[in-house]
Structure formats: C-alpha cells, structure tokens
Design an enzyme around this catalytic site. Structure first.
Site: not given
Length: 435
Positions: A183, A230
């Site tokens: 990723k 976040e």
C-alpha cells in the site's frame, strides 16, 4: 538550535462563554495563531514568546530536548491544573526528514483554554519582561469584528495537475503489482491566492472549519491550518489513545446517521464495511499503529473490526486503539514513534516512503505530519495534519492538500475523485464553495 529562554507562566481560571475563536485579534500575524478545538472546547492562542525550528531525521528529538530545557527553566504559576494549562507548546512536524519545510515547536504569549465547562487564560513572558497590562478578564471581553469576513481568493493548479493524477495512481498500482509495496498513500496539492495580493487571514477560516467539522480537531500551528479527523495519539494521565482512519466514501445528501439502521443496498456505509479495498487499507493502518504503540504500553486494546465515522462530506472506517503507558514517553515521543503510520505513508514504510518521493512530484512539507500540543507534564494531543492548508512565507497564498491510500484494487479515476472530496473541507472554509 538556539538556547531556550527563561519564561514566566501564569494560568488563571476565568469565565468564558461562546466561541473562543472570536477572541483572536484580527491584526495578529496569522502564522502566530495557534488552535486546537473540538466541539467548542480546547485551546486558542496567539503571539510567540519562544519557538524552535528543527529538521532532518532528528527533528522530533531536537524539539523535545529544547522543550525539556525550556520547561525546566520556566517559573510556572498554575491555579487551574488541567490538561492544557500552565506551560504549553504547540507543534507541527514535517512529514519527511528530507523536507525543506522546517518543523516547529512554539509557545504562545496568550492562550485561552476550556474543558468540561472550566476555562482559563495563560499568559507567558520572558524573564525580565513585565506582565501584560491587560487583565485576563479584559481579553475575554474582546471580539474580532472581522471574523465573519472572508478574503477574496482564487484557486490554481498545484504541483501535479488534476488531469495528470490518474496517471500517477496507475504507476503506483504497477509498483504494487510488482510487489514493491502493499500500500502507498499519495497526495496532491492545489494553490489558493489572495485576489488582491494581501495577507490571507486565518481566523475566519478556523471559525468555518470549527463550525462545519465540530467532531474533528480544528488546528492551527505556524500557518498550518485544518480540521483533522485523525488523532495520532492522546496521552493523558498514563493512558494513550490513537484513532486510525483509512477507507473513505462520499456522503450524499439524505444519508442517515451512523446510529440509524442501514437504508437498503445503496447505503454507502454498507459498501464501506464490505469493500475489500477499504478494509485492506484500514487493516494496514491499524497494524502499523499497533506495532508502534505496543513497546510503550503494558496493555493495548485493538478493536477486532472498525466502525463507520460520519463527517459532513464523507464516511471513514475508524478504529480507536487504547493502551496503558509503561515506558514513560511523552506525547511527543509517542507521536514520533507512530509517525508515519500506514494511513499516511503505506506498507512497508520505507518502500512506501520511497515511492511517495518518486511519484508525488512535491514536497509535502508539514502535511500528513504530527500536529498538536504538549504541556509541562508531557501529556497532550497530536493529530495527523490532514484536511489542511499551509500558509506561504509571505502569507499571501495557501497550499491545500489531499491524498488517499492506494492498494492493488485502486481505481485511478476514483482516487482523483477522493482527493477532490477531501479538498472540500478547506475549499469550504476559504469560501471557495457555496455555503
């Protein structure tokens, strides 16, 4: 790195009602505004009494050494004794060690705080300086009459034009297919300039972010401003918490709240929680945070499955990890250990960082780096600088950033659409979109 000055710090309890952002004077340098707000509570300040800039691989360690010297030499009077009172530093750190944008740790001259109905004002001066003539209560009576006035702005392409972004994503998928990475998180920027060449004011931008995205953490440090969903790490009273977000889908008008039952097969939340691409992306991010926190915690709780977090424009897959501290690390040291997570870099970390450097076509600066604050005990909040923009050195333009996690199943056009969706927060705050 210059030696830390000797500071005098005084925190007193006050009565504060209404929006803390209204107290920011319009005439202050926008790069000296500091903010950390969520649902109306938090910290708002301005002015700079002490600061340090660091860079390179030791940027976190150098900043913490400076902070320890500053804290140890400071004379602190704190009648409040809550997280965020007394001596507090705000920080924003570059994503990459090789960035030309320095990392910053700064102490504001004036800081207003509110938590659970209790409020305070902290004033800071250097040794030998007199205390400000204004009593803290007088500061609270002020209001910025220009807070609701936005600057006239115009947007231009960034480092990589939007039309070229799908090609960048295609090259990233090829690198994944070749086995170089599992990723990689890629980001792009756009540039917003003042139409009349004047300084871009940040207080109105912060107010619009705080009102529209109240469930996120609205931040400002050294000209970096945004609303991040976040939480990289919160450290308070020996407990550490980290919120991981990875996996995103647009939220359309009329979609029910997450607490309500799903509304048939077209509900985007059902797609999110069954999407292999999004679940894989999220799992990579959770594993990276868990591995970084584990050496510091005697107990670490990692949820078995994510939940869906609702924001005004998007849904995210989210997981909250919690742990009991065992290492004695400060919140800044934990942030350094966690950065970069797979949510903003990729897996494996070193290979993903290399691909980012080769494909993104820009220096991220402090975008996607840790941003937040720390008090004298080492406790504090550090988020990831997302949904944000960075004010230029001349204060007349702002770079906006947005990115997304790329895995083998990623679709290039969909990834472009995701960045456009994530740019909505700052475009709205700057007045580039209709209310």
């Amino acid at each position: 790195m210059s030696p830390a000055p000797r500071l005098r710090v005084r925190s007193v309890a006050v009565d504060v009602t209404g929006d803390l952002l209204t107290r920011i004077p319009d005439e202050v340098d926008p790069r000296e505004v500091v903010t950390w707000l969520r649902e109306g509570d938090g910290l708002v300040g301005w002015g700079t009494v002490a600061s340090v800039s660091t860079s390179g691989v030791d940027r976190f360690e150098d900043a913490e050494r400076w902070w320890e010297a500053l804290r140890d030499a400071a004379a602190v009077e704190d009648e409040v004794r809550l997280p965020g009172s007394g001596l507090v530093a705000f920080g924003s750190f570059a994503f990459a060690a090789g960035s030309t944008d320095p990392s910053v740790l700064t102490v504001p001259r004036v800081l207003m705080g509110r938590r659970d109905g209790l409020a305070w004002v902290t004033q800071v001066v250097t040794e030998g300086e007199p205390w400000p003539p204004d009593h803290p209560a007088e500061l609270l009576g002020r209001s910025n009459p220009m807070l609701g006035t936005l600057d006239p702005l115009i947007e231009a392409e960034g480092s990589v034009p939007a039309s070229a972004w799908p090609g960048v994503i295609s090259r990233a998928v090829e690198r994944i297919d070749d086995g170089e990475v599992e990723k990689v998180v890629l980001a792009r920027d756009v540039v917003v300039r003042h139409r009349e060449g004047r300084v871009v004011r940040l207080a109105p931008v912060l107010e619009r972010l705080e009102k529209r995205y109240a469930a996120t953490w609205t931040f400002a440090v050294a000209g970096l401003v945004g609303a991040t969903p976040e939480m990289l790490v919160r450290l308070q009273a020996g407990r550490a918490r980290s919120r991981v977000l990875a996996g995103t889908i647009r939220r359309s008008n009329g979609i029910p709240l997450p607490s309500e039952p799903a509304q048939g097969p077209n509900d985007p939340r059902l797609h999110l929680v069954t999407s292999t691409k999004d679940l894989d992306e999220h799992a990579f991010a959770v594993r990276s945070v868990s591995a970084a926190l584990a050496p510091h915690c005697s107990e670490l709780h990692v949820p078995e499955a994510p939940y869906v977090l609702e924001l005004p424009d998007v849904y995210h897959l989210a997981s909250d990890l919690t742990g009991t501290m065992a290492s004695g690390a400060t919140s800044l040291r934990l942030a350094a250990a966690l950065h970069p997570t797979a949510a903003v870099c990729g897996t494996p970390t070193e290979a993903a960082a290399r691909v980012i450097g080769e494909l993104e076509g820009m220096d991220r600066g402090r975008y996607a780096g840790p941003v937040g604050w720390m008090d004298g005990s080492g406790d504090g909040d550090w988020g990831i600088a997302l949904r944000c923009g960075e004010l230029s050195a001349d204060r007349r333009s702002v770079r906006l950033f947005a990115g997304g996690g790329i895995v083998a199943a990623s679709d290039p056009e969909a990834e472009l659409a995701e960045t456009e969706m994530k740019l909505t927060a700052m475009r709205h705050a700057l007045g580039l979109l209709a209310p």
